[in-house]
Design an enzyme around this catalytic site. Sequence first.
Site, PDB file in Angstrom:
ATOM      1  N   ARG A  41       0.846  -1.198   0.000  1.00 15.92           N
ATOM      2  CA  ARG A  41       0.000   0.000   0.000  1.00 15.92           C
ATOM      3  C   ARG A  41       0.877   1.241   0.000  1.00 15.92           C
ATOM      4  O   ARG A  41       1.779   1.382   0.825  1.00 15.92           O
ATOM      5  CB  ARG A  41      -0.901   0.009   1.233  1.00 15.92           C
ATOM      6  CG  ARG A  41      -1.701   1.295   1.441  1.00 15.92           C
ATOM      7  CD  ARG A  41      -2.616   1.148   2.645  1.00 15.92           C
ATOM      8  NE  ARG A  41      -3.291   2.384   3.016  1.00 15.92           N
ATOM      9  CZ  ARG A  41      -3.064   3.075   4.125  1.00 15.92           C
ATOM     10  NH1 ARG A  41      -2.129   2.658   4.999  1.00 15.92           N
ATOM     11  NH2 ARG A  41      -3.734   4.174   4.393  1.00 15.92           N
ATOM     12  N   ARG A  82      -9.832  18.489   9.447  1.00 15.33           N
ATOM     13  CA  ARG A  82      -8.952  18.659  10.604  1.00 15.33           C
ATOM     14  C   ARG A  82      -9.108  20.046  11.226  1.00 15.33           C
ATOM     15  O   ARG A  82      -9.468  21.004  10.556  1.00 15.33           O
ATOM     16  CB  ARG A  82      -7.487  18.471  10.184  1.00 15.33           C
ATOM     17  CG  ARG A  82      -7.180  17.121   9.571  1.00 15.33           C
ATOM     18  CD  ARG A  82      -5.721  17.021   9.154  1.00 15.33           C
ATOM     19  NE  ARG A  82      -5.426  15.777   8.475  1.00 15.33           N
ATOM     20  CZ  ARG A  82      -5.132  14.644   9.085  1.00 15.33           C
ATOM     21  NH1 ARG A  82      -5.075  14.611  10.411  1.00 15.33           N
ATOM     22  NH2 ARG A  82      -4.878  13.542   8.412  1.00 15.33           N
ATOM     23  N   LYS A 228     -13.097   2.838   0.144  1.00 21.92           N
ATOM     24  CA  LYS A 228     -12.828   2.782   1.581  1.00 21.92           C
ATOM     25  C   LYS A 228     -14.112   3.176   2.320  1.00 21.92           C
ATOM     26  O   LYS A 228     -14.524   4.326   2.282  1.00 21.92           O
ATOM     27  CB  LYS A 228     -11.672   3.701   1.950  1.00 21.92           C
ATOM     28  CG  LYS A 228     -10.330   3.261   1.378  1.00 21.92           C
ATOM     29  CD  LYS A 228      -9.237   4.272   1.666  1.00 21.92           C
ATOM     30  CE  LYS A 228      -8.939   4.393   3.137  1.00 21.92           C
ATOM     31  NZ  LYS A 228      -7.822   5.345   3.393  1.00 21.92           N
ATOM     32  N   THR A 289      -7.165  -1.401   9.629  1.00 23.32           N
ATOM     33  CA  THR A 289      -7.040  -0.466  10.756  1.00 23.32           C
ATOM     34  C   THR A 289      -6.820  -1.170  12.094  1.00 23.32           C
ATOM     35  O   THR A 289      -7.662  -1.930  12.558  1.00 23.32           O
ATOM     36  CB  THR A 289      -8.258   0.474  10.874  1.00 23.32           C
ATOM     37  OG1 THR A 289      -8.617   0.974   9.593  1.00 23.32           O
ATOM     38  CG2 THR A 289      -7.929   1.638  11.797  1.00 23.32           C
TER      39      THR A 289
END
Length: 488
Positions: A41, A82, A228, A289
């Site tokens: 990845r 963020r 995803k 994850t």
Amino acid sequence: MTPSTSTTPLRRTKIVATLGPASDRPGVLEAMLKAGVDVVRLNFSHGAADDHRRRLSDVRDIAQRLGRSVAALGDLQGPKIRISRFAEGAVHLKVGQAFVLDMALDANSGTEERVGCDYKSLVDDVAAGDRLLLDDGRLVLDVTSIVGQEVHTRVHVGGKLSNNKGINKQGGGLSAPALTDKDKDDLKTAVDIGVDYLAVSFPRSAADMQEARELLGDVGKEIGLVAKLERAEAVADGATLDGIIEASEAVMVARGDLGVEIGDAALIGTQKRIIKHARTLNRAVITATQMMESMIESPLPTRAEVFDVANAVLDATDAVMLSAETAAGDYPVETIEAMDRVCMGAERERIAQESGHRIHEGFERIDETIALSAMYAANHLTGVRAIACMTSTGYTPLIASRIRSGLPIVGLAHSPIAQRRMALYRGVVSLPFDTSHMDPKDLNKEALTLLQAHGLARPGEHVILTRGDHMNAHGGTNTMKVIAVDAE
């Protein structure tokens, strides 16, 4: 999955490993591939285009030397929302205190009372009563009001809050587009360096995946798209989930942001549902994850991590993924070895080899019918050692791999792209098989010879072979044969 000349069982569940500074250390990348990495990845959230280009070039060189087909997955950053930065680097928020997310505040001027935000539309996406989760849910803010460009909140769960931490809205609902300008630039890089799969972060619907496919265009038509699944909206109902799956070649259970948005209690059932839907719709699925996160700093996984990986294997995920463990951890090779052991252990359980996949359904495609028939025959006929599929695209092995089995599925393909694409599919070993110089009547014999050379079949055993009347024709598989290995 490395072909072996021994009788050692082959691992069916594939391992995806993220590359980074840890894998850049001398000798580490080759050791990782030898330990069993099937897909690398490239995380576009970190590093420059030249870093990804160099790493993938190294992977291709090592894989060729090892005689392996290793796929490359480019992972777009997506609209990670963020907060900005604090004047002192970090603050400590106390339960019950007021705290403001200020869209107009200078990016470097955060205090204990307020901080800026890089997502200016936050004021339009939230309302009083909403709950915001910062730093992957470690801090929780309840929205009390919206005043101009300010989101006023009260701290529900406090703690240390440092620069650039992510924001999620519990239950989803943030309207940021799945593909940012940075993603579109990174998409071009992914095409240029030759990734096999491209992951799209935070898709909300099939339309986001379709936009990515359009952006790839003809030059990227051989790249498989991976959705995803990390937004609450993406898994809110079966129709939306299935639409995203069908618009992709694979999906990823991205449990970090998804768990924050839907809550831990709902996450495990959602993971199982995603895996089941993906397999039913003939798509590959990656579980990701924190699978072995303790191994960033420890040479051994925790028992909880062992059970987490094993649970995904027993659910029949195609692949399990490592992130910081291999990109930045102290023990990248040991982590892969541990992942390999756990997958192998889980695959020995009977439940991992039994399947009722689509047993009561009708089929519409001939190649699909042949693939599934071959798997049922292999699982029930004594003496079968492997299922071999002559394929131009890897589609027949993909369909076959939707059925649980303890037998290897061997994808025989001339195309290096198809070989690497199959590296993600559960239980599939991909081998180069160039039929251009072969007489059609010798194809079966040549296939058996190749399987024997890789320890995948022995005299006295049987192989189930699928192929088409016309080799290298997409969708042309129409024949299944049971062949004795020692037959002339």
